[in-house]
Design a protein around this motif. Structure first.
Motif, PDB file in Angstrom:
ATOM      1  N   LYS A  93       0.839  -1.213   0.000  1.00  0.00           N
ATOM      2  CA  LYS A  93       0.000   0.000   0.000  1.00  0.00           C
ATOM      3  C   LYS A  93       0.866   1.251   0.000  1.00  0.00           C
ATOM      4  CE  LYS A  93      -4.103  -1.965   2.248  1.00  0.00           C
ATOM      5  NZ  LYS A  93      -4.889  -2.061   3.501  1.00  0.00           N
ATOM      6  N   ARG A  94       1.869   1.292   0.856  1.00  0.00           N
ATOM      7  CA  ARG A  94       2.758   2.450   0.931  1.00  0.00           C
ATOM      8  C   ARG A  94       3.533   2.639  -0.377  1.00  0.00           C
ATOM      9  NH1 ARG A  94       6.068   0.591   4.355  1.00  0.00           N
ATOM     10  NH2 ARG A  94       7.817   0.298   2.938  1.00  0.00           N
ATOM     11  N   THR A  95       4.049   1.523  -0.905  1.00  0.00           N
ATOM     12  CA  THR A  95       4.841   1.605  -2.137  1.00  0.00           C
ATOM     13  C   THR A  95       3.966   1.988  -3.323  1.00  0.00           C
ATOM     14  OG1 THR A  95       6.244  -0.147  -1.209  1.00  0.00           O
ATOM     15  CG2 THR A  95       6.550   0.378  -3.543  1.00  0.00           C
ATOM     16  N   MET A  96       2.757   1.457  -3.386  1.00  0.00           N
ATOM     17  CA  MET A  96       1.832   1.790  -4.471  1.00  0.00           C
ATOM     18  C   MET A  96       1.535   3.289  -4.498  1.00  0.00           C
ATOM     19  SD  MET A  96       0.003   0.788  -7.050  1.00  0.00           S
ATOM     20  CE  MET A  96      -0.129  -1.002  -6.908  1.00  0.00           C
ATOM     21  N   ALA A  97       1.318   3.887  -3.322  1.00  0.00           N
ATOM     22  CA  ALA A  97       1.042   5.326  -3.250  1.00  0.00           C
ATOM     23  C   ALA A  97       2.223   6.124  -3.791  1.00  0.00           C
ATOM     24  CB  ALA A  97       0.745   5.729  -1.808  1.00  0.00           C
ATOM     25  N   GLU A  98       3.431   5.695  -3.448  1.00  0.00           N
ATOM     26  CA  GLU A  98       4.636   6.380  -3.933  1.00  0.00           C
ATOM     27  C   GLU A  98       4.793   6.225  -5.437  1.00  0.00           C
ATOM     28  OE1 GLU A  98       9.468   6.025  -3.363  1.00  0.00           O
ATOM     29  OE2 GLU A  98       8.184   5.643  -1.626  1.00  0.00           O
ATOM     30  N   VAL A  99       4.548   5.029  -5.929  1.00  0.00           N
ATOM     31  CA  VAL A  99       4.674   4.764  -7.368  1.00  0.00           C
ATOM     32  C   VAL A  99       3.700   5.625  -8.173  1.00  0.00           C
ATOM     33  CG1 VAL A  99       4.110   3.012  -9.116  1.00  0.00           C
ATOM     34  CG2 VAL A  99       5.674   2.453  -7.248  1.00  0.00           C
ATOM     35  N   LYS A 100       2.466   5.688  -7.726  1.00  0.00           N
ATOM     36  CA  LYS A 100       1.455   6.462  -8.462  1.00  0.00           C
ATOM     37  C   LYS A 100       1.784   7.952  -8.464  1.00  0.00           C
ATOM     38  CE  LYS A 100      -2.547   3.401  -8.114  1.00  0.00           C
ATOM     39  NZ  LYS A 100      -3.907   3.214  -7.581  1.00  0.00           N
ATOM     40  N   THR A 101       2.340   8.428  -7.344  1.00  0.00           N
ATOM     41  CA  THR A 101       2.667   9.849  -7.235  1.00  0.00           C
ATOM     42  C   THR A 101       3.917  10.207  -8.031  1.00  0.00           C
ATOM     43  OG1 THR A 101       1.696   9.917  -5.022  1.00  0.00           O
ATOM     44  CG2 THR A 101       3.193  11.707  -5.607  1.00  0.00           C
ATOM     45  N   LYS A 102       4.969   9.418  -7.870  1.00  0.00           N
ATOM     46  CA  LYS A 102       6.268   9.766  -8.452  1.00  0.00           C
ATOM     47  C   LYS A 102       6.453   9.267  -9.880  1.00  0.00           C
ATOM     48  CE  LYS A 102       8.938  10.087  -4.156  1.00  0.00           C
ATOM     49  NZ  LYS A 102      10.124   9.578  -3.428  1.00  0.00           N
ATOM     50  N   GLU A 103       5.938   8.070 -10.184  1.00  0.00           N
ATOM     51  CA  GLU A 103       6.240   7.433 -11.468  1.00  0.00           C
ATOM     52  C   GLU A 103       5.135   7.618 -12.496  1.00  0.00           C
ATOM     53  OE1 GLU A 103       9.304   5.695 -11.992  1.00  0.00           O
ATOM     54  OE2 GLU A 103       9.700   6.737 -10.107  1.00  0.00           O
ATOM     55  N   LYS A 104       3.882   7.668 -12.041  1.00  0.00           N
ATOM     56  CA  LYS A 104       2.723   7.761 -12.944  1.00  0.00           C
ATOM     57  C   LYS A 104       2.840   6.762 -14.111  1.00  0.00           C
ATOM     58  CE  LYS A 104       1.588  12.559 -11.878  1.00  0.00           C
ATOM     59  NZ  LYS A 104       2.431  12.646 -10.679  1.00  0.00           N
ATOM     60  N   PRO A 105       2.972   5.478 -13.781  1.00  0.00           N
ATOM     61  CA  PRO A 105       3.181   4.476 -14.835  1.00  0.00           C
ATOM     62  C   PRO A 105       1.888   4.122 -15.556  1.00  0.00           C
ATOM     63  CG  PRO A 105       3.112   3.406 -12.720  1.00  0.00           C
ATOM     64  CD  PRO A 105       2.970   4.870 -12.442  1.00  0.00           C
ATOM     65  N   ASP A 106       2.029   3.487 -16.715  1.00  0.00           N
ATOM     66  CA  ASP A 106       0.875   3.007 -17.482  1.00  0.00           C
ATOM     67  C   ASP A 106       0.452   1.615 -17.016  1.00  0.00           C
ATOM     68  OD1 ASP A 106       0.944   5.282 -19.377  1.00  0.00           O
ATOM     69  OD2 ASP A 106       2.857   4.377 -19.974  1.00  0.00           O
TER      70      ASP A 106
END
Length: 582
Positions: free
Chosen positions: A200-213
């Protein structure tokens, strides 16, 4: 040129450019997991051809790269690659100055990213830290935390960017149950977080910083089950897939069980969940179709179609260039593993271990007693159906005799703890027979489970003992089956007396819970019970004893049996036929 013609040409050009930009892109993501040293179509233990292997996986990968385009194929490994075959042991410990074969193979194959498995951690800091540095791509572990910095010890996630313009972010995690199996010195300076909260913590960071497809989970943790404590689940991939929104794909492993499903997460989105199981017999492939769109001047992609499958590679032709490239390494390990260290006068079989005393298991138990001078020894069969044939014994045969790189320990246990340890072992192992027609063994429909193979529980927890004489009454309820008659030297056995007991380091650290849940020893007391631990792995000492003896004639100890024999002997014959066809 007329103005109308020019305008038409511009419009057509814009239209075709727009159409090109809107073209869907299809990508394939390929997972290998639990390879366990199966790099080549040759088994260094049996010295015979081997099905599967990374050489065959590479054939499939190269075909897909040619067919779909190199930039549309992603290759991911999910850990447990550093142990399992003599070639792994050779590069971990015999020739550690050379690049680890697990790094050489993954680099050659062009992997994009990998995670760590528990058996990779088991090799120790000297091996896995060196391997991390040798890889030419990122190694991930969001929940492997450096205790000094409180940050991930290696990268928590990585976004793969290829020429197709798609951003694929991979979040890697490892089962947090490591401390349940491995002594702290092996993972010193690390802690292993519970997977759901970490995801959950890592997913939030990924969505914010990486904005992946596309977001991929790459988890060395089984689907469901395993050890469950108030702090964590050993096998949490199902939980993460369902409870942590954001994943398009969850690739997993560790439990050696093939799995392919589509799960709905808590927000109703489909998640492809795949596990190709072990030894590079198959791969997991997720195929995604993505549609491009431009948002605020930036290109983004939306997944419009997603499918998953397990693809069998057992009998694919091994890639010739791959074999040729690694032939020097193959030849070097063959020369080392084919060295003769002694001779057996009779053939021994692990399958005998499930039905009573066996020459195979008792050889290990007796050598443990000889090496440690302990009063009692515990050991379980580590391979379902292995044998070592009469005749010359080689280094390779030692990997059949003892599969894992466990160390050898001696512990202080009371007589009562010894009995309770065995009670739990036989409860995992044996059925409670209500009639002569019942099964002797606790069986289940697990033939496709590469770790259970027909048993309800893991056979590597089926400990029997040497140094004591005892009976196992399978008509009695769980916890009341074992009756210890005497020490094997004729002395009385006393439940209130302290004994020195030889066990492997997996068991001494609490592996299988036989000492904790079974014998009732608090986990935090186990370390204080260990008197001695071998500097090298147990296999090394077994090999030294065989070298010293030169010629051996392993026989069963006949120090324990299942009773009542009028029931158990016919039941054993029936179960043996069911499991082994004989």
């Amino acid at each position: 040129m007329k103005l109308s013609t020019i305008l038409l040409s511009i419009m057509l050009g814009l239209s075709s450019s727009t159409m090109a930009q809107q073209k869907d892109v299809t990508i394939k993501l390929i997972e290998t997991t639990d390879v366990h040293g199966s790099f080549f179509p040759y088994d260094f233990i049996t010295r015979k051809p081997k099905s599967g292997s990374m050489a065959r996986v590479y054939t499939l990968v190269e075909e897909l790269r040619k067919k779909d385009g190199k930039d549309n194929v992603y290759l991911l490994d999910n850990g447990d690659i550093l142990q399992g075959q003599p070639i792994s042991y050779y590069y971990n410990y015999v020739a550690p100055e050379k690049t680890n074969i697990a790094a050489s193979v993954l680099n050659y194959m062009g992997y994009d990213v990998a995670t760590v498995g528990n058996h990779d951690i088991e090799t120790g800091h000297m091996v896995y830290d060196k391997w991390f540095k040798e890889l030419k791509f990122p190694i991930l572990g969001a929940n492997i935390i450096d205790t000094k910095t409180n940050k991930p010890y290696i990268l928590p996630y990585y976004t793969i960017k290829k020429k197709n313009g798609i951003k694929v972010c991979v979040i890697g995690m490892l089962t947090p149950a490591i401390p349940n199996w491995l002594k702290e010195s092996i993972w010193s300076g690390l802690r292993f977080e519970e997977m759901v909260s970490c995801a959950k913590r890592t997913m939030a960071e990924v969505k914010t910083k990486e904005k992946p497809d596309v977001i991929v989970g790459l988890f060395h943790s089984g689907w469901d089950g395993g050890i469950k404590t108030p702090e964590y689940d050993e096998d949490a991939s199902k939980k993460v897939a369902k409870e942590v929104p954001g994943f398009d794909i969850v690739f997993f492993g560790h439990d050696h069980t093939p799995h392919s499903s589509i799960e709905k997460n808590i927000v109703g989105k489909d998640v492809i969940c795949l596990d190709p199981a072990n030894n590079a017999q198959r791969v997991a492939i997720a195929t995604l179709t993505l549609r491009p769109k431009t948002v605020k001047g930036k290109r983004q992609y939306t997944v419009t179609k997603a499918t998953g499958e397990l693809v069998d590679v057992k009998e694919l032709k091994a890639d010739d260039a791959f074999i040729q490239h690694f032939q020097p390494e193959i030849d070097a390990v063959k020369a080392w593993s084919d060295q003769v260290i002694g001779r057996f006068e009779n053939t021994i079989y692990t399958k005998d271990s499930y039905f009573g005393n066996s020459a195979f298991n008792d050889l290990i138990l007796n050598l443990e007693l000889e090496i440690t001078k302990a009063d009692i020894a515990f050991n379980a069969p580590l391979l379902f159906n292995a044998s070592i044939k009469a005749g010359p014994i080689t280094v390779a045969d030692m990997f059949n005799l003892y599969k894992y790189e466990n160390n050898l320990c001696t512990m202080r246990l009371t007589g009562k703890e010894i009995r309770k340890h065995l009670e739990m072992s036989y409860d995992l192992w044996c059925n409670t027979m209500k009639s002569p027609e019942d099964h002797l063994l606790l069986l289940s429909n697990t033939q496709n489970d590469a770790q259970r193979l027909g048993f309800k529980n893991f056979s590597f927890n089926f400990d029997s003992a040497a140094g004591i004489d005892y009976e196992v009454d399978v008509t009695k309820p769980d916890g009341q089956k074992v009756r210890i008659l005497r020490m094997s030297n004729g002395e009385p056995f006393d439940e209130n007396k302290w004994y020195t007991v030889a066990v492997n380091s997996y068991r001494a650290n609490g592996g299988g819970e036989l000492l904790t849940k079974g014998a009732g020893i608090p986990r935090d007391s186990l370390k204080s019970r260990i008197i001695w631990e071998s500097p090298k792995d147990q296999r090394h000492y077994l090999m030294e004893e065989i070298k010293k003896a030169g010629v051996m004639n392993p026989q069963p100890n006949h120090n324990w049996k299942f009773i009542p024999e009028t029931w158990t002997v016919p039941a054993a014959a029936r179960d043996r036929k069911l499991l082994f066809g004989e």
